[in-house]
Motif scaffolding. Structure first.
Motif, mmCIF file in Angstrom:
data_model
loop_
_atom_site.group_PDB
_atom_site.id
_atom_site.type_symbol
_atom_site.label_atom_id
_atom_site.label_comp_id
_atom_site.label_asym_id
_atom_site.label_seq_id
_atom_site.Cartn_x
_atom_site.Cartn_y
_atom_site.Cartn_z
ATOM 1 N N SER A 1 45.988 51.348 23.983
ATOM 2 C CA SER A 1 46.225 52.731 24.416
ATOM 3 C C SER A 1 47.708 53.037 24.554
ATOM 4 N N ALA A 2 48.514 52.009 24.605
ATOM 5 C CA ALA A 2 49.954 52.238 24.706
ATOM 6 C C ALA A 2 50.676 51.108 23.985
ATOM 7 N N ILE A 3 51.898 51.427 23.545
ATOM 8 C CA ILE A 3 52.715 50.425 22.865
ATOM 9 C C ILE A 3 54.051 50.341 23.599
ATOM 10 N N VAL A 4 54.507 49.123 23.869
ATOM 11 C CA VAL A 4 55.843 48.941 24.419
ATOM 12 C C VAL A 4 56.672 48.241 23.353
ATOM 13 N N ILE A 5 57.817 48.829 23.023
ATOM 14 C CA ILE A 5 58.677 48.198 22.033
ATOM 15 C C ILE A 5 59.994 47.784 22.689
ATOM 16 N N ILE A 6 60.248 46.485 22.652
ATOM 17 C CA ILE A 6 61.508 45.967 23.193
ATOM 18 C C ILE A 6 62.457 45.802 22.011
ATOM 19 N N PRO A 7 63.494 46.624 21.952
ATOM 20 C CA PRO A 7 64.323 46.642 20.744
ATOM 21 C C PRO A 7 65.249 45.424 20.649
ATOM 22 N N GLU A 8 65.744 45.236 19.454
ATOM 23 C CA GLU A 8 66.718 44.174 19.229
ATOM 24 C C GLU A 8 67.961 44.449 20.069
ATOM 25 N N GLY A 9 68.583 43.421 20.587
ATOM 26 C CA GLY A 9 69.800 43.609 21.370
ATOM 27 C C GLY A 9 69.521 43.928 22.822
ATOM 28 N N PHE A 10 68.263 43.824 23.211
ATOM 29 C CA PHE A 10 67.843 44.147 24.576
ATOM 30 C C PHE A 10 68.598 43.304 25.597
ATOM 31 N N GLU A 11 68.604 41.989 25.384
ATOM 32 C CA GLU A 11 69.254 41.097 26.341
ATOM 33 C C GLU A 11 70.769 41.291 26.353
ATOM 34 N N ARG A 12 71.324 41.484 25.136
ATOM 35 C CA ARG A 12 72.776 41.654 25.040
ATOM 36 C C ARG A 12 73.233 42.848 25.875
ATOM 37 N N HIS A 13 72.476 43.957 25.768
ATOM 38 C CA HIS A 13 72.804 45.159 26.530
ATOM 39 C C HIS A 13 72.817 44.881 28.022
ATOM 40 N N ILE A 14 71.787 44.178 28.489
ATOM 41 C CA ILE A 14 71.694 43.919 29.923
ATOM 42 C C ILE A 14 72.871 43.076 30.387
#
Lengths: 380, 396
Positions: A94-107
């Motif tokens: 019913s829902a999609i979560v997309i964790i984009p590339e570079g997620f950790e780098r940004h944080i």
């Protein structure tokens, strides 16, 4: 004369099994049957597909946190957004979560990492609560990520304003407790209207045009008024308690006055409408097909502010429109009669309007009865 | 006619049944109305009422205990938001609640004392939004709008004021969730509700019309003249012809309803339109099966109509398209599965909004055809047998 007509009307109701089923049986049946659709008041965990395109420690930890949420259940971890979309198209997610590339780098850099949450617009209403829950939970998971970040660049500033949300009246906010107290009065309205019309049409089929002395008409009206009041008392007193709907917020006196006025307007409208029916089965046909539009016109599930003015005005001719506002207002919101005065006036006006039509149709002298409007070749 | 001369032919019986019903409809004003202007009127009322799709200018009340510049600016922004209108400014919560109970407003925003000082100190000030949960659709929309306005205002305050105090400390929260609604990007209730309400109305009227058509022959005792003495296959063909006229007319309404939303209102069918219409056709056939069953069992027009009403009357609530039926009781889930509309609503969501491949929806079509098969298998023999038993005619 009034008393005799009162008793005679009851005799007619009790000897006609279809009318009895309509007037009393369906009220009892619906009181258990209808709320069962909403028995799952607590929104379940919605199936979520998570696409991890970052493959980092931070993204994996977020996926685990998602799975532990009360609102979400991770059913799949597709490799690409396309595959995730297919999960949704098959209605397996019913829902999609997309964790984009570079997620950790940004944080780690102290920037904001954006996670995309996709909801299914084909199920706009039923999905929105769960989706908002997942969104909030993602934000909360983010606050924990802040500790990682803080090591690098210090804690972020708190937001200037926070909004606390508090529901009023219907505090459980279930689907059932929102819809059913309104549907109740549609059920009472429709069964009274059609039960009365069915009996009137049957009498007309057997004995020709109907004419009553005003006192007789009053007696008949009082008989159906009694049936209606019993129905209202049954629902407001027993069913709402049994089904644990938000209730009894207002005073008993206000509830009694409101219920009586709603039933009076409904009986008056039923008498007026019934004077046009000539075939026994016709009212049943109408009862089935008009309920949905009448419910929406009442303005409980669709606000009057978003309804065209002229249509909202026409809807005021239906006893259910002011009736539902009034009964929900008093029983659920604890309003006083004064706070709901416009609905009371509306109902009183309908009693007068439909009462006069009924009186003119049934008591307009024997001439009107004999002049044979019923002789039209096309009868209702 | 050939059939009358004893030259049997299912085709002739079908045509004869079709013509018989067409003749009747031409002669009966109200039965014609039930399949002509009444469905049009009911569908139009729903379409017009929900036509605006999004809610604008929902009234809210502000209780401003703070009275500072920040709170005044926030009030102004609330009023300027397209979805909201500040209907009143109340002195205290009690007065505001009275306004909600009189339905002057759907929600109350309380801006407490010290809000301005808290913000200027660099801390978080909490505002409280009370909303009328009895009117959940309107309140939910107001809630989202107020949330957006408050968030936007907070972001601006952060930029303007906190930055002046402690530069470098303004950093966004580490993870933000951007919510996107697929398949209905505008979040339109018109697409969601009207697309579902039209078939909900149509299947109800269809069932009523067919129950009336089949039941009428029993009530008036005309079933004997019509089907009596015919071989079974011819009788079945005659019944098929009689009901085909309704399937045809309601397919016309389905095309009109779809054309209105997809063409006129701009909510295109993203999947396969032919699959959507196959869905409509099989939904009508499914309800035809159920109606034959109900009429065959009750053998009374009035009772068949009452049962039809009870069976289909609440299908909108049980379909699981608006409210999640999956979390309801076992009885509710069973009831939901026994309604053809449930399968059709799934097919509609897949083919209209989600643009699913046509193959995804075939299982629903098969389920719908099962209703036809079971209904006809059980109901039709009983209905045909009634043609030879005058004792059951005329039941009211």
């Amino acid at each position: 004369m009034t008393g005799r007509a009162f008793l005679a009307a009851f005799r007619v109701i009790l000897t006609d099994s279809t009318a009895l089923t309509l007037l009393i049986g369906s009220a009892i049946l619906y009181s258990f049957f209808y709320p069962s659709a909403y028995s799952g008041e607590v929104p379940t965990r919605i199936p979520v597909a998570v696409v991890d395109m970052d493959h980092s420690a931070a993204s994996r930890s977020l996926t685990v946190k998602l799975g532990a949420l009360q609102q979400a259940e991770v059913v799949a971890r597709p490799a690409s957004p396309d595959q995730a979309l297919r999960w949704m198209q098959d209605r397996r997610a019913s829902a999609i979560v997309i964790i984009p590339e570079g997620f950790e780098r940004h944080i780690l850099r102290g920037e904001q990492a954006t996670v995309a949450l996709y909801g299914n617009g084909a199920y706009l209403l039923r999905g929105s609560t769960a989706l908002a829950g997942v969104g909030t939970a993602l934000g909360a998971a983010g606050r924990e990520a802040a500790t990682d970040q803080a090591m690098a660049s210090g804690a972020p500033a708190p937001p200037a304003l926070a909004l606390i949300q508090r529901p009023l009246f219907n505090t459980r906010e279930g689907y059932g407790s929102t819809v059913f107290p309104g549907v109740t009065f549609i059920i009472i309205h429709q069964t009274l209207l059609m039960g009365l019309a069915l009996l009137a049409a049957t009498m007309r089929e057997r004995h020709g045009p109907l004419a009553f002395h005003p006192c007789e008409l009053l007696g008949i009206a009082l008989a159906f008024f009694t049936v209606g009041c019993v129905n209202v008392a049954y629902y407001a007193g027993f069913v709402f308690w049994f089904q644990d709907m938000p209730r009894a917020a207002g005073s008993f006196g206000a509830l009694a006055v409101a219920g009586a006025l709603f039933v009076a307007a409904t009986v008056a409208a039923a008498l007026a409408l019934a004077s046009f029916f000539q075939t026994r089965e016709r009212p049943v046909q109408l009862w089935i097909i008009t309920s949905l539009p009448i419910y929406f016109l009442a303005g409980l599930s669709w606000p009057v502010e978003a309804t065209p003015d002229w249509l909202a005005l026409l809807a005021r001719l239906l006893p259910t429109t002011p009736g539902i506002h009034l009964m929900v207002g008093i029983n659920q919101m604890g309003a006083s009669l004064w706070e709901q005065r416009s609905e009371l006036l509306n109902l009183a006006a309908l009693v007068l309007l439909y009462g006069s039509i009924a009186a003119a149709r049934y008591c307009g002298g024997r001439t009107a009865a004999k002049e044979g409007r019923g002789d039209r070749p096309q009868t209702l | 006619m050939e059939g009358a001369n004893g030259a049997p032919g299912a085709g002739a019986a079908f045509r004869e049944g079709f013509r018989r019903e067409a003749r009747f409809l031409r002669s009966s004003f109200w039965d014609l109305a039930l399949i002509s202007w009444i469905p049009l009127l009911l569908m139009a009322v729903v379409a017009i009422q929900l036509g605006s799709g999004v809610m604008r200018d929902l009234p809210v009340v502000v209780v401003n205990e703070d009275g500072g510049a920040i709170s005044r600016e926030l009030t102004r922004r609330l009023d300027a938001a397209p979805g909201l209108r500040v209907a009143a400014r109340a002195l205290d919560i009690a007065e505001a609640e009275r306004l909600v109970r009189s339905r002057v407003a759907y929600a109350v925003l309380l801006i407490p004392r010290e809000t301005e000082r808290t913000v200027l100190r660099g801390q978080t000030a909490s505002l409280t939004l009370f909303y009328n949960a009895s009117y959940s659709t309107a309140s939910g929309a107001a809630l989202r709008e107020v949330g957006n306005v408050v968030q936007a205002h907070a972001a601006r305050l952060a930029a303007d004021q906190i930055a002046a105090i402690e530069p470098g400390k303004v950093r966004p929260p580490p993870i933000a969730a951007r919510t996107v609604i697929l398949f209905n990007p505008q979040g339109s209730y018109e697409l969601q509700l009207v697309a579902l309400l039209h078939p909900a109305l149509l299947h109800l009227i269809f069932m009523v019309a067919v129950a009336s058509a089949l039941g009428r022959e029993l009530r008036d005792g005309t079933i004997g003249v019509w089907l009596g003495g015919k071989p079974r296959s011819e009788a079945a063909a005659a019944i098929a012809g009689k009901t085909a006229i309704y399937v045809l007319i309601f397919m016309g309404w389905s095309i009109l309803a779809t054309g209105y939303l997809a063409g006129l209102r701009g909510w295109p069918v993203l999947g396969s339109p032919s699959m959507l219409f196959i869905g409509y056709l099989t939904m009508y056939l499914a309800y035809l099966g159920v109606t034959v069953l109900v009429t065959g069992v009750t053998l009374s027009m009035g009772k068949a109509l009452s049962v039809a009403g009870l069976y289909a009357g609440a299908s909108f609530a049980f379909a699981g398209a608006i409210f999640p039926i999956e979390s309801a009781s076992a009885f509710a889930r069973l009831w939901s599965a026994l309604l053809p509309y449930t399968a059709f609503a799934k097919l509609l969501a897949e083919q209209w909004m989600m643009g699913s491949p046509a193959a995804v929806s075939w299982p629903h079509v098969i389920v719908l055809l099962l209703f036809l098969g079971v209904g006809v298998a059980v109901g039709l023999p009983r209905y045909i047998a009634a043609a030879g038993t005058p004792g059951v005619w005329g039941r009211r």
